[in-house]
Design a protein around this motif. Structure first.
Motif, PDB file in Angstrom:
ATOM      1  N   LEU A  94       0.861  -1.328  -0.134  1.00 26.99           N
ATOM      2  CA  LEU A  94      -0.149   0.003   0.071  1.00 26.99           C
ATOM      3  C   LEU A  94       0.903   1.353   0.094  1.00 26.99           C
ATOM      4  N   MET A  95       2.226   0.961   0.438  1.00 28.87           N
ATOM      5  CA  MET A  95       2.942   2.288   0.706  1.00 28.87           C
ATOM      6  C   MET A  95       3.562   2.798  -0.843  1.00 28.87           C
ATOM      7  N   LEU A  98      19.789  13.715  -1.994  1.00 27.14           N
ATOM      8  CA  LEU A  98      18.514  13.141  -1.036  1.00 27.14           C
ATOM      9  C   LEU A  98      19.218  11.922  -0.472  1.00 27.14           C
ATOM     10  N   THR A  99      18.886  11.615   0.773  1.00 28.56           N
ATOM     11  CA  THR A  99      19.350  10.314   1.382  1.00 28.56           C
ATOM     12  C   THR A  99      18.320   9.167   1.170  1.00 28.56           C
ATOM     13  N   GLN A 100      18.764   7.931   1.075  1.00 31.50           N
ATOM     14  CA  GLN A 100      17.943   6.935   0.661  1.00 31.50           C
ATOM     15  C   GLN A 100      16.807   6.605   1.726  1.00 31.50           C
ATOM     16  N   VAL A 107      10.814   9.778   3.319  1.00 31.83           N
ATOM     17  CA  VAL A 107      10.652   9.230   1.905  1.00 31.83           C
ATOM     18  C   VAL A 107      11.817   8.442   1.909  1.00 31.83           C
ATOM     19  N   TYR A 108      11.552   7.187   1.403  1.00 31.18           N
ATOM     20  CA  TYR A 108      12.586   6.317   1.253  1.00 31.18           C
ATOM     21  C   TYR A 108      12.716   5.554  -0.171  1.00 31.18           C
ATOM     22  N   ASP A 149      13.294  -2.139   1.542  1.00 32.62           N
ATOM     23  CA  ASP A 149      12.386  -2.128   2.530  1.00 32.62           C
ATOM     24  C   ASP A 149      12.303  -1.043   3.191  1.00 32.62           C
ATOM     25  N   ALA A 150      11.090  -0.970   4.074  1.00 28.55           N
ATOM     26  CA  ALA A 150      11.033   0.438   4.867  1.00 28.55           C
ATOM     27  C   ALA A 150      11.964   0.548   5.836  1.00 28.55           C
ATOM     28  N   PRO A 151      12.434   1.780   6.215  1.00 26.21           N
ATOM     29  CA  PRO A 151      13.317   1.900   7.543  1.00 26.21           C
ATOM     30  C   PRO A 151      12.751   1.560   8.480  1.00 26.21           C
ATOM     31  N   GLN A 152      13.482   1.378   9.737  1.00 26.57           N
ATOM     32  CA  GLN A 152      12.947   1.158  11.243  1.00 26.57           C
ATOM     33  C   GLN A 152      12.474   2.387  11.622  1.00 26.57           C
ATOM     34  N   LEU A 153      11.174   2.603  11.982  1.00 22.55           N
ATOM     35  CA  LEU A 153      10.786   4.013  12.391  1.00 22.55           C
ATOM     36  C   LEU A 153       9.945   3.693  13.764  1.00 22.55           C
TER      37      LEU A 153
END
Length: 774
Positions: A27-28, A626-628, A688-689, A693-697
């Protein structure tokens, strides 16, 4: 490797199978569905050739794989394969039709300045007298149905009063035509002015100029071209016809998504359209293809060669069907010569080549100086006044001389013609031998009569007039081609030289240079051939064309045996002109306008490195990156707002500066805008990544936004010690927009096409700020 060289954007290219699997149901990652305007370019920007090529490869692969699924998909794939040929057919038909209409309209409106046909006002002078039963062969230009304005208004055809009235009305018509032309261009289509070839070259090299090939430009250029040529100004319709044909190409590209959605493929069609334009301008299909290849095209694959040939063939066939000149030929000045040339004649041919090179140099320098003055002074603010002034001066000086009063194409036609027994021209007023009994086509050399000497001084005045007035005419805010005026200058000079050589051969046939090949009573010298060689030399001196020029001239005459004189003159004129400056008239106008055009023919020999050219420089602010996985939506929007860069490198972190990829500004803007509208939970503080895989937040953080698919994972990179000679070559041959500079994988800077052009200008001691477009 092929997968990672593509931009991973659905509307740009099909994603790799791995990414399709990872992105399914995520979904993201809102980019699972394409959204409008992604992958399009902004005005005055350069296209990314590698990206466009990759997109087309993916599109083709997708169509091929689908074609095996059903009969309907197979039919669709066949239609896709044939769409290129359909576009070429349509371009040929429309450009041929428009060229025929333009020729007919110019013929009528040019004669309208001098008189009108009473039996049918839409007939030109020639057509009017064709239909008359009272026309005799000797007076074939005179018939009761055609009346000059003075005769129509006052009833007197001769006398000072009639001459003055005709003179006045000639100037009035010329002013009216030119005023209408410049007004239409100014109000409706500012891009319809000029030749169009410098801009076509720039567009074909990958530059975007929105509206330059639009429908309005096509319509207004076609109408104003007729008006401009009919006004009697020293300009031609050949260059603008290339622009008209390219407008036709762009129009038909919009009917097929294969071309409308891919700027690289669109440029293949435009290259073929340029060939069709030259084909109808000169009636030279092969010359048109070679002109597109040699002079205007930047990327010319083999299939474009076949398609260009087909488009040029259809265009020429269409024009031949319309038959605008009534002589079953595609051009007004088609000629056939019956006398061979001799080796000794190569000397005057080469001298004409030298004259052509010198004229080309003089014209380019003077015209560019005048155009620069127009751009930098108050003169440029009054284009209508300038056109009116130049038209007034041209008409005022042209009318008294019969060789400048007529249209330039008719003048060239008369200068090219061989003097047969039936010619009534002043140039054929030779003293005949009453005892001569030879075939019509083999008339021996004869002494010149009073008509020839009278024509010679009139031609000399016409030569001076054409040389001066063309400098001020080319570049005004009306459609203006340069082929015909250049050919006219060369044809006049060539005819004068030809008559001089002919008379020397007649009166001094015992000289050693004439003794071996010119016997008394023989037909040795053809002055018309010298006019043709001179025309080729002058056109070559101005444009620096060689191969295509010789083929165009050979197709005009239909004589294979005159290729060597034409080649000798064309090569000599190019050598002489190149000695004073490498740029032809079109390249000079590209430089003057500051278009970002990297000429493939230019050599870069300076010993500089990528680190000398890259930005940021020593005292510049750091590179915008921009950073990843640690940049927020707000950071990205602020960066876009505060800068005007076309794209941004993506790095692992600001500390390591290890390069991950490159993302385009436009794609980034549209992606965030679309995400805010379609995806819940995306706010300014969302991360924004660009990783898989999504970062650990922390759980309290808003939903992150995945933009991996708009990231180019394989941007083109060079090391900081790469020679600029190599970098320039890479930009030319791959058509890059930008190139990143690294050292051991760490990002150091960026080099854009604009930086390369600025550096090249600096190395040539030119103003680097002259490259004005981004």
């Amino acid at each position: 490797k092929a997968d990672c060289t593509r931009l991973l954007l659905l509307s740009v290219s099909a994603a790799t199978p791995t990414e399709e699997m990872n992105g399914a149901g995520n979904l993201m990652d809102f980019l699972d569905e394409p959204f409008p305007d992604v992958s399009t370019y902004e005005d005055f920007h350069t296209i990314d050739w590698l990206r466009e090529k990759s997109r087309d490869t993916d599109r083709h692969r997708k169509i091929t794989s689908k074609s095996k699924e059903s009969l309907w998909e197979l039919i669709k794939s066949l239609l896709d394969a044939w769409s290129g040929w359909v576009v070429m057919l349509l371009i040929g038909l429309l450009s041929g039709t428009l060229a025929g209409v333009i020729d007919l309209a110019v013929d009528w409106m040019t004669d309208l300045k001098e008189g009108v046909c009473l039996s049918a006002f839409w007939y030109s002078h020639e057509q009017c007298c064709w239909t008359s039963n009272e026309t005799t062969f000797d007076d074939r230009d005179k018939c009761p149905q055609w009346q000059k304005w003075a005769e129509l208004m006052t009833g007197h055809a001769e006398g000072a009063g009639a001459y003055v009235l005709n003179y006045f009305l000639y100037i009035l018509w010329a002013l009216l035509f030119s005023f209408l032309a410049v007004s239409l261009v100014r109000v409706f289509a500012p891009y319809a002015c000029g030749s169009g070839i410098p801009e076509i070259k720039t567009i074909l090299s990958g530059f975007i100029i929105r509206g330059y090939l639009g429908k309005w430009t096509l319509l207004i250029k076609t109408v104003t071209l007729v008006l401009a040529v009919s006004s009697g100004l020293s300009l031609g319709k050949e260059g603008p016809l290339v622009h008209v044909a390219c407008c036709c190409g762009n129009l038909f590209c919009s009917l097929f998504s294969k071309y409308s959605k891919n700027e690289g493929k669109r440029r293949e069609v435009l290259s073929a359209a340029a060939a069709a334009g030259v084909s109808v301008a000169f009636g030279a299909p092969i010359g048109g293809v070679l002109f597109s290849l040699e002079e205007v095209s930047y990327y010319f694959p083999l299939k474009t060669l076949w398609r260009s040939f087909f488009a040029a063939l259809v265009a020429a066939f269409t024009l031949r069907s319309i038959n605008p000149f009534g002589n079953s030929r595609l051009v007004l000045f088609y000629v056939e010569y019956h006398t061979p040339w001799y080796m000794a004649e190569l000397v005057p041919f080469i001298l004409l080549g030298v004259f052509g090179g010198l004229w080309g140099t003089l014209f380019i320098r003077a015209n560019i100086a005048w155009c620069r003055r127009r751009k930098t002074t108050q003169l440029g603010k009054y284009p209508v006044l300038e056109v009116i002034a130049v038209t007034g001066i041209t008409a005022l000086l042209a009318y008294p001389n019969p060789y400048t009063r007529r249209s330039t194409s008719e003048l060239i036609s008369e200068l090219f013609n061989d003097c047969g027994a039936l010619e009534s021209s002043q140039l054929c007023d030779y003293v005949n031998n009453p005892n001569m009994s030879r075939p019509v086509d083999d008339i021996p050399d004869r002494p010149a009569g009073p008509g020839v000497y009278n024509a010679l001084w009139q031609l000399t005045l016409a030569l001076i007039f054409k040389i001066v007035i063309t400098i001020f005419t080319f570049g005004m805010k009306i459609p203006s081609g340069l082929f015909i005026p250049s050919m006219a200058v060369g044809a006049i000079a060539g005819r004068i030289v030809g008559i001089a050589v002919e008379q020397m051969a007649y009166h001094h046939h015992d000289w050693i240079i004439f003794k071996n090949w010119c016997r008394p009573g023989a037909d040795c010298v053809t002055p018309g051939l010298y006019a043709m060689v001179g025309a080729a030399a002058c056109l070559g001196g101005v444009t620096r064309m060689t191969v295509s020029l010789v083929v165009i001239m050979f197709e005009l005459t239909g004589g294979l045996e005159y290729i060597v004189p034409l080649m000798a003159a064309a090569v000599t004129s190019k050598w002489v002109a190149d000695a004073f400056g490498k740029e032809g008239i079109y390249e000079s106008h590209i430089l003057l306008n500051g278009y970002p055009y990297l000429d493939v023919r230019d050599e870069f020999t300076h010993r500089t490195l990528a680190t000398d050219v890259m930005r940021p420089r020593r005292n510049d602010p750091p590179l915008a990156v921009l950073t990843q996985d640690s940049t927020t939506v707000e950071d990205v929007e602020t960066l876009i707002k505060d800068t005007d860069y076309n794209g941004f490198p993506v790095v692992v972190s600001r500390e390591s500066e290890r390069l991950i990829g490159f993302v385009q500004r436009r794609d980034l803007t549209l992606a965030i805008k679309n995400a805010r509208q379609k995806q819940d939970g995306v706010v300014s503080s969302s991360v924004v990544y660009f990783t898989e895989d999504a970062p650990q937040l922390p759980a309290s953080n808003p939903q992150p936004l995945k933009l991996r698919r708009i990231l180019n994972l394989s941007p083109f990179t060079v090391t900081d010690h790469t020679p600029m000679e190599t970098v320039v070559d890479i930009f030319r041959k791959l058509g890059l927009r930008q190139c990143l500079v690294t050292r051991s994988g760490r990002l150091l800077g960026i080099i854009t096409k604009k930086d390369v052009l600025r550096h090249m200008a600096q190395m040539m001691n030119q103003d680097p700020e002259s490259i004005m477009f981004n």
